[in-house]
Design an enzyme around this catalytic site. Structure first.
Site, PDB file in Angstrom:
ATOM      1  N   GLY A 198     -17.512 -23.219  18.451  1.00 48.11           N
ATOM      2  CA  GLY A 198     -16.743 -24.462  18.587  1.00 48.11           C
ATOM      3  C   GLY A 198     -17.116 -25.375  19.390  1.00 48.11           C
ATOM      4  O   GLY A 198     -17.238 -26.730  19.629  1.00 48.11           O
ATOM      5  N   TYR A 214     -10.618  -8.322   8.405  1.00 50.04           N
ATOM      6  CA  TYR A 214     -11.541  -9.318   9.030  1.00 50.04           C
ATOM      7  C   TYR A 214     -12.459  -9.977   8.069  1.00 50.04           C
ATOM      8  O   TYR A 214     -12.563 -11.114   7.552  1.00 50.04           O
ATOM      9  CB  TYR A 214     -12.223  -9.256  10.231  1.00 50.04           C
ATOM     10  CG  TYR A 214     -13.098 -10.150  10.779  1.00 50.04           C
ATOM     11  CD1 TYR A 214     -12.608 -11.136  11.185  1.00 50.04           C
ATOM     12  CD2 TYR A 214     -14.673 -10.110  10.469  1.00 50.04           C
ATOM     13  CE1 TYR A 214     -13.488 -12.356  11.719  1.00 50.04           C
ATOM     14  CE2 TYR A 214     -15.481 -11.110  10.695  1.00 50.04           C
ATOM     15  CZ  TYR A 214     -14.922 -12.274  11.232  1.00 50.04           C
ATOM     16  OH  TYR A 214     -15.813 -13.193  11.866  1.00 50.04           O
ATOM     17  N   SER A 263     -18.972 -15.863   7.202  1.00 47.92           N
ATOM     18  CA  SER A 263     -19.461 -14.829   7.899  1.00 47.92           C
ATOM     19  C   SER A 263     -20.373 -14.069   7.139  1.00 47.92           C
ATOM     20  O   SER A 263     -19.944 -13.840   5.411  1.00 47.92           O
ATOM     21  CB  SER A 263     -18.351 -14.186   8.620  1.00 47.92           C
ATOM     22  OG  SER A 263     -18.951 -12.820   9.155  1.00 47.92           O
ATOM     23  N   ALA A 265     -12.340 -25.263  19.582  1.00 45.42           N
ATOM     24  CA  ALA A 265     -13.334 -26.113  20.212  1.00 45.42           C
ATOM     25  C   ALA A 265     -13.578 -25.982  21.544  1.00 45.42           C
ATOM     26  O   ALA A 265     -14.450 -26.231  22.246  1.00 45.42           O
ATOM     27  CB  ALA A 265     -13.380 -27.425  20.164  1.00 45.42           C
ATOM     28  N   ASN A 266     -12.793 -24.986  22.083  1.00 38.88           N
ATOM     29  CA  ASN A 266     -12.710 -24.673  23.781  1.00 38.88           C
ATOM     30  C   ASN A 266     -13.635 -23.395  23.988  1.00 38.88           C
ATOM     31  O   ASN A 266     -13.955 -23.564  25.107  1.00 38.88           O
ATOM     32  CB  ASN A 266     -11.514 -24.522  24.221  1.00 38.88           C
ATOM     33  CG  ASN A 266     -10.842 -23.440  23.431  1.00 38.88           C
ATOM     34  OD1 ASN A 266     -10.459 -23.322  22.500  1.00 38.88           O
ATOM     35  ND2 ASN A 266     -10.564 -22.118  24.405  1.00 38.88           N
ATOM     36  N   GLY A 301     -17.219 -20.551  22.605  1.00 39.07           N
ATOM     37  CA  GLY A 301     -18.000 -20.293  21.525  1.00 39.07           C
ATOM     38  C   GLY A 301     -18.717 -21.179  20.751  1.00 39.07           C
ATOM     39  O   GLY A 301     -19.174 -22.245  21.133  1.00 39.07           O
TER      40      GLY A 301
END
Length: 295
Positions: A21, A165, A140, A16-17, A19
């Site tokens: 989030g 990924y 994604s 959450a820090n 982008g």
């Protein structure tokens, strides 16, 4: 998009820090939720909390370490007996050499899917205690071209970072869909909902090319020109998290240009992501790998 009032709700947002989030946590807090910023770097989390304002708290969570996941879940469960919303947002994308998590998992699969699988299982009792609980899994568009090789789930043979990924995001998507099946079969009040951001400008994009030096940085920033803003990219997961009338198993993404940008609509799952046999097989593997069993 109109976000309903969130007062009285406890929301946990991983990664959450920054982008997606950060935008998601900000909007949830702005509409009244008590938001837990679940972050690997608590200093960065503290900076994010000051930017967000509102009713937020910062807690350390490293999804690449099952010990960290267990410690986080135990403390959170004790402090918040009922949790209304879990947004499994955090993700890592690497285009360099193969790397492993603290538990020996391929790092992208270990962080993006297995860490969230364990976290969700450990918090499921708290979620079930809430009034209208939801779990949101972040997929994604890369999941559509990926394939799970159960004979080499950790990509130890012929490693390709971009394929790894995509595999991690397919696994995340399969998890969200299979979780919905199991929740409904168990008569649980918890909804499992999915979302993807299309092509969105986040700090993961340039980081993914860092290993290529100056050329990699140029490629990363040229790629950013083709993407939509992080504020737009977060709208599908905000719809999944807060939209009225959302049903378990729904999948939200952008409507325009092959699901890469635009207004929020229902997205399409790949055939493999929707396959119940794949869901059962991945679930069994995840329980075995993480030691977390539920549903």
């Amino acid at each position: 998009m109109t976000i309903p009032d969130q007062h009285g709700r406890i929301a946990v947002v991983t990664g959450a820090n920054s982008g997606l989030g950060l935008v998601t946590a900000t909007e949830l807090a702005r509409h009244g939720a008590h938001v837990v910023l679940a972050v690997r770097n608590t200093a960065a989390g503290g900076q994010a909390a000051r930017r967000i304002g509102g009713d937020v708290e910062v807690r350390e969570l490293d999804l690449a370490s099952l010990d960290s996941v267990r410690a986080f879940a135990a403390k959170l469960s004790a402090d918040h007996p009922a949790i209304d919303l879990l947004v499994n947002n955090a993700g890592v994308v690497l285009l360099g050499p193969r790397r492993t998590s603290a538990d020996g998992f391929e790092l992208q699969l270990g962080t993006n899917m297995l860490g969230h699988f364990a976290l969700t299982g450990l918090l499921l009792g708290n979620l079930a205690a809430a009034r209208e609980p939801r779990v949101v899994s972040l997929s994604s568009i890369t999941h559509k071209t990926a394939h799970l090789d159960f004979d080499d789930l950790m990509f130890e043979r012929d490693y390709r970072a971009t394929a790894a990924y995509g595999r991690s995001k397919l696994a995340t998507t399969v998890f969200g869909v299979e979780l919905d099946r199991r929740l409904r079969a168990a008569g649980s009040p918890v909804l499992s909902v999915l979302a993807h951001p299309g092509l969105t400008r986040t700090n993961l994009t340039p980081r993914a090319w860092e290993h290529r030096g100056r050329i990699g940085r140029a490629v990363a920033w040229l790629g950013l020109l083709a993407t939509q803003s992080v504020e737009r990219g977060a709208l599908p997961q905000l719809r999944a998290a807060t939209g009225p009338g959302v049903r378990g198993g729904q999948f939200f993404g952008p409507a325009g240009l092959f699901e890469t940008r635009g207004r929020v609509t229902e997205a399409r799952l790949s055939r493999e992501a929707a396959d119940p046999a794949v869901g059962r097989r991945l679930w069994a593997a995840a329980e075995d790998l993480t030691g977390v069993s539920y549903l």
